[in-house]
Design a protein around this motif. Structure first.
Motif, PDB file in Angstrom:
ATOM      1  N   UNK A 102       0.600   7.796  -0.561  1.00 54.20           N
ATOM      2  CA  UNK A 102      -0.811   7.837  -0.949  1.00 54.20           C
ATOM      3  C   UNK A 102      -1.375   9.254  -0.922  1.00 54.20           C
ATOM      4  N   UNK A 103      -0.671  10.183  -0.279  1.00 54.46           N
ATOM      5  CA  UNK A 103      -1.125  11.569  -0.207  1.00 54.46           C
ATOM      6  C   UNK A 103      -0.610  12.417  -1.373  1.00 54.46           C
ATOM      7  N   UNK A 109       1.943   1.164  -0.274  1.00 55.29           N
ATOM      8  CA  UNK A 109       1.245   2.348   0.237  1.00 55.29           C
ATOM      9  C   UNK A 109       1.785   2.795   1.591  1.00 55.29           C
ATOM     10  N   UNK A 110       2.709   2.041   2.170  1.00 57.33           N
ATOM     11  CA  UNK A 110       3.306   2.434   3.450  1.00 57.33           C
ATOM     12  C   UNK A 110       4.536   3.324   3.283  1.00 57.33           C
ATOM     13  N   UNK A 169       2.834   2.812  -6.708  1.00 55.51           N
ATOM     14  CA  UNK A 169       2.923   1.990  -5.517  1.00 55.51           C
ATOM     15  C   UNK A 169       1.781   0.987  -5.514  1.00 55.51           C
ATOM     16  N   UNK A 170       1.952  -0.059  -4.715  1.00 55.42           N
ATOM     17  CA  UNK A 170       0.941  -1.096  -4.577  1.00 55.42           C
ATOM     18  C   UNK A 170       0.206  -0.850  -3.260  1.00 55.42           C
ATOM     19  N   UNK A 171      -1.118  -0.857  -3.302  1.00 51.22           N
ATOM     20  CA  UNK A 171      -1.916  -0.663  -2.091  1.00 51.22           C
ATOM     21  C   UNK A 171      -1.848  -1.917  -1.235  1.00 51.22           C
ATOM     22  N   UNK A 172      -1.627  -1.719   0.043  1.00 55.06           N
ATOM     23  CA  UNK A 172      -1.660  -2.826   1.004  1.00 55.06           C
ATOM     24  C   UNK A 172      -2.884  -2.599   1.869  1.00 55.06           C
TER      25      UNK A 172
END
Length: 181
Positions: A43-44, A27-28, A52-55
């Motif tokens: 994420x936007x 998510x970065x 993507x994988x959320x951190x």
């Protein structure tokens, strides 16, 4: 659709959605595609949900994107396709803690008195007029009120000085002509 990716300081692209699945993005990551004005966080982008994988660890350090580390016109980017810069964080202006309205700045009066009456004292009036908004934004309500009051007095002094000096200034050409004869 083609995307450019900036993840952990490494920029790549263009990539399509199939290649993006294999990139193990978090998510970065920042992304850019044609039609966007600037880089945005992955994420936007609603169409990239699931790519993507959320951190969730906010304390983990974020590496600065590589595009921010190099000057835009460096030799390394010459001859390469357009690679937009990642979005810089936007910082909000500090807002005063009080809900009290901003005192009058008197900026219009300061400018008018400067142009029509007396430049030196008018400049001081303009400076105090500008201080009002700055002090108010910093939360210094009392300082903004003082600057407003002092600025108003400088406007009045400028107008009075202009009224006193104006007759002498209109007589100056006649005096100069009589001295030349």
């Amino acid at each position: 659709m083609q995307y450019w990716i900036n993840h952990n300081g490494v920029q790549s692209g263009p990539v399509d959605l199939d290649a993006m699945k294999e990139m193990n993005l978090t998510s970065r990551a920042y992304v850019w595609r044609e039609g966007l004005g600037d880089w945005v966080k992955i994420t936007q982008m609603p169409e990239l949900q699931g790519y993507y994988e959320m951190i969730s660890d906010p304390a983990a350090p974020q590496q600065q994107p590589a595009a921010e580390q190099q000057p835009a016109n460096s030799q390394a980017t010459m001859g390469q396709p357009y690679q937009p810069q990642p979005a810089q964080p936007q910082y909000a202006q500090p807002q005063p803690a009080s809900t009290e309205p901003c005192p009058p700045t008197n900026l219009v009066w300061a400018i008018i008195s400067t142009v029509l009456c007396c430049i030196p004292t008018g400049i001081v009036a303009i400076i105090y007029a500008l201080k009002v908004s700055n002090k108010y934004r910093e939360g210094d309500i009392e300082g903004a009120k003082r600057a407003s009051e002092v600025g108003a007095w400088w406007c009045i002094a400028t107008i009075i000085l202009g009224i006193i000096v104006q007759p002498f200034m209109s007589m100056l050409p006649a005096m100069m002509a009589s001295m030349g004869n």
